[in-house]
Design an enzyme around this catalytic site. Structure first.
Site, PDB file in Angstrom:
ATOM      1  N   HIS A  71      33.000  46.948  51.006  1.00 23.05           N
ATOM      2  CA  HIS A  71      33.090  46.269  52.282  1.00 23.05           C
ATOM      3  C   HIS A  71      32.376  47.174  53.533  1.00 23.05           C
ATOM      4  O   HIS A  71      32.832  48.445  53.393  1.00 23.05           O
ATOM      5  CB  HIS A  71      34.697  46.174  52.412  1.00 23.05           C
ATOM      6  CG  HIS A  71      35.209  45.709  53.722  1.00 23.05           C
ATOM      7  ND1 HIS A  71      35.795  44.574  54.066  1.00 23.05           N
ATOM      8  CD2 HIS A  71      34.803  46.193  54.923  1.00 23.05           C
ATOM      9  CE1 HIS A  71      35.961  44.265  55.317  1.00 23.05           C
ATOM     10  NE2 HIS A  71      35.655  45.219  56.011  1.00 23.05           N
ATOM     11  N   ASP A 131      31.164  41.700  52.275  1.00 18.44           N
ATOM     12  CA  ASP A 131      31.254  42.449  50.947  1.00 18.44           C
ATOM     13  C   ASP A 131      29.996  42.271  50.357  1.00 18.44           C
ATOM     14  O   ASP A 131      29.345  41.121  49.790  1.00 18.44           O
ATOM     15  CB  ASP A 131      32.500  41.804  50.258  1.00 18.44           C
ATOM     16  CG  ASP A 131      34.091  41.726  50.945  1.00 18.44           C
ATOM     17  OD1 ASP A 131      34.042  42.983  51.592  1.00 18.44           O
ATOM     18  OD2 ASP A 131      34.775  40.988  50.610  1.00 18.44           O
ATOM     19  N   HIS A 169      37.065  40.166  58.300  1.00 22.55           N
ATOM     20  CA  HIS A 169      36.215  39.101  58.121  1.00 22.55           C
ATOM     21  C   HIS A 169      36.075  37.719  58.796  1.00 22.55           C
ATOM     22  O   HIS A 169      35.287  36.784  58.860  1.00 22.55           O
ATOM     23  CB  HIS A 169      36.408  38.496  56.558  1.00 22.55           C
ATOM     24  CG  HIS A 169      35.819  39.532  55.437  1.00 22.55           C
ATOM     25  ND1 HIS A 169      34.523  39.516  54.777  1.00 22.55           N
ATOM     26  CD2 HIS A 169      36.439  40.873  54.665  1.00 22.55           C
ATOM     27  CE1 HIS A 169      34.341  40.511  53.992  1.00 22.55           C
ATOM     28  NE2 HIS A 169      35.507  41.161  53.836  1.00 22.55           N
ATOM     29  N   GLU A 215      37.392  50.707  49.884  1.00 27.87           N
ATOM     30  CA  GLU A 215      36.713  49.602  49.310  1.00 27.87           C
ATOM     31  C   GLU A 215      35.217  49.869  49.009  1.00 27.87           C
ATOM     32  O   GLU A 215      34.599  50.166  50.184  1.00 27.87           O
ATOM     33  CB  GLU A 215      37.103  48.441  49.862  1.00 27.87           C
ATOM     34  CG  GLU A 215      38.414  47.608  49.917  1.00 27.87           C
ATOM     35  CD  GLU A 215      38.358  46.507  50.378  1.00 27.87           C
ATOM     36  OE1 GLU A 215      37.509  45.957  51.265  1.00 27.87           O
ATOM     37  OE2 GLU A 215      39.565  46.094  50.693  1.00 27.87           O
TER      38      GLU A 215
END
Length: 229
Positions: A206, A141, A134, A203
């Site tokens: 993500h 996200d 990030h 995830e």
């Protein structure tokens, strides 16, 4: 080190640009800011220009199936200080959820909980060769909202440290509700992947494009987005 961190970065120099709130649904107020994360006046709703272009393409693909749905942005650019804050927060949450006293953890307990956290959170590395995804402005996200602006149910919340967060967790479930969760996750993933994004293996929310994780997942030799100061 995580397996993607050995990939070299040749940063292309693209700037961070603001995610337009009229095109996407932004999760406001931002959840990490509410916790007190130290953004120091910077906005989490920024991405590299090429990544934002890809996000717009993903929205176009989504609209081909669901014209009134939108991609909802939970988090995007994240300074290293915020990464550090959130790793500490996630660690404390894990300790408390297991009924442990953070002041009385044994070394082995501490390492076990850190291992759980780092399955989902990147190490807040200051080494420019191993930036958290990030921090590059190349990771985002996301989830979905329907025509009424209501979040589509994905079966688990963003940032949950649990096997339920894995993209295909509900894939084989005979439960009809669980099957709906899996379908919703697939709708999101297909729109993002058609636009060139890669999905985090652990995830459902993500996605990345151009960073080290993306390069690793797509068999590229180099990444072209590194840490943004």
């Amino acid at each position: 080190m995580k397996p993607y961190q050995h990939i070299p970065i040749l940063d292309c120099g693209e700037p961070l640009v603001a995610i337009p709130g009229d095109q996407f649904a932004l999760v406001l107020p931002h959840p990490y800011e509410l916790l007190g994360a130290p953004y120091a006046g910077r906005s989490p709703f920024y991405l590299r220009q090429g990544v934002l272009t890809g996000l717009s393409q993903a929205q176009i693909y989504l609209h081909q199936q669901y014209p009134q749905w939108k991609i909802s942005i939970f988090d995007a650019y994240r300074p290293i200080a915020v990464q550090h804050f959130m790793v500490d927060y996630a660690f404390t949450e894990q300790v408390q959820s297991q009924g442990l006293d953070p002041e009385k953890l044994s070394p082995s307990e501490r390492q076990e909980i850190l291992a759980q956290v780092y399955q989902f959170w990147a190490v807040p590395s200051l080494d420019p060769a191993t930036p958290p995804p990030h921090a590059t402005g190349a990771a985002v996200d996301v989830t979905l909202v329907n025509q009424e602006g209501i979040a589509v149910d994905m079966g688990s919340p963003i940032d949950e440290i649990s096997p339920r967060s894995h993209p295909d967790y509900f894939a084989q479930s005979p439960d009809l509700t669980h099957q709906a969760y899996h379908t919703h996750r697939q709708i999101l993933a297909q729109a993002m992947q058609q636009a060139g994004f890669a999905q985090h293996p652990n995830e459902w929310w993500h996605f990345c494009k151009g960073d080290q994780m993306w390069a690793w997942l797509t068999d590229q030799e180099t990444a072209f987005y590194g840490r943004v100061e």
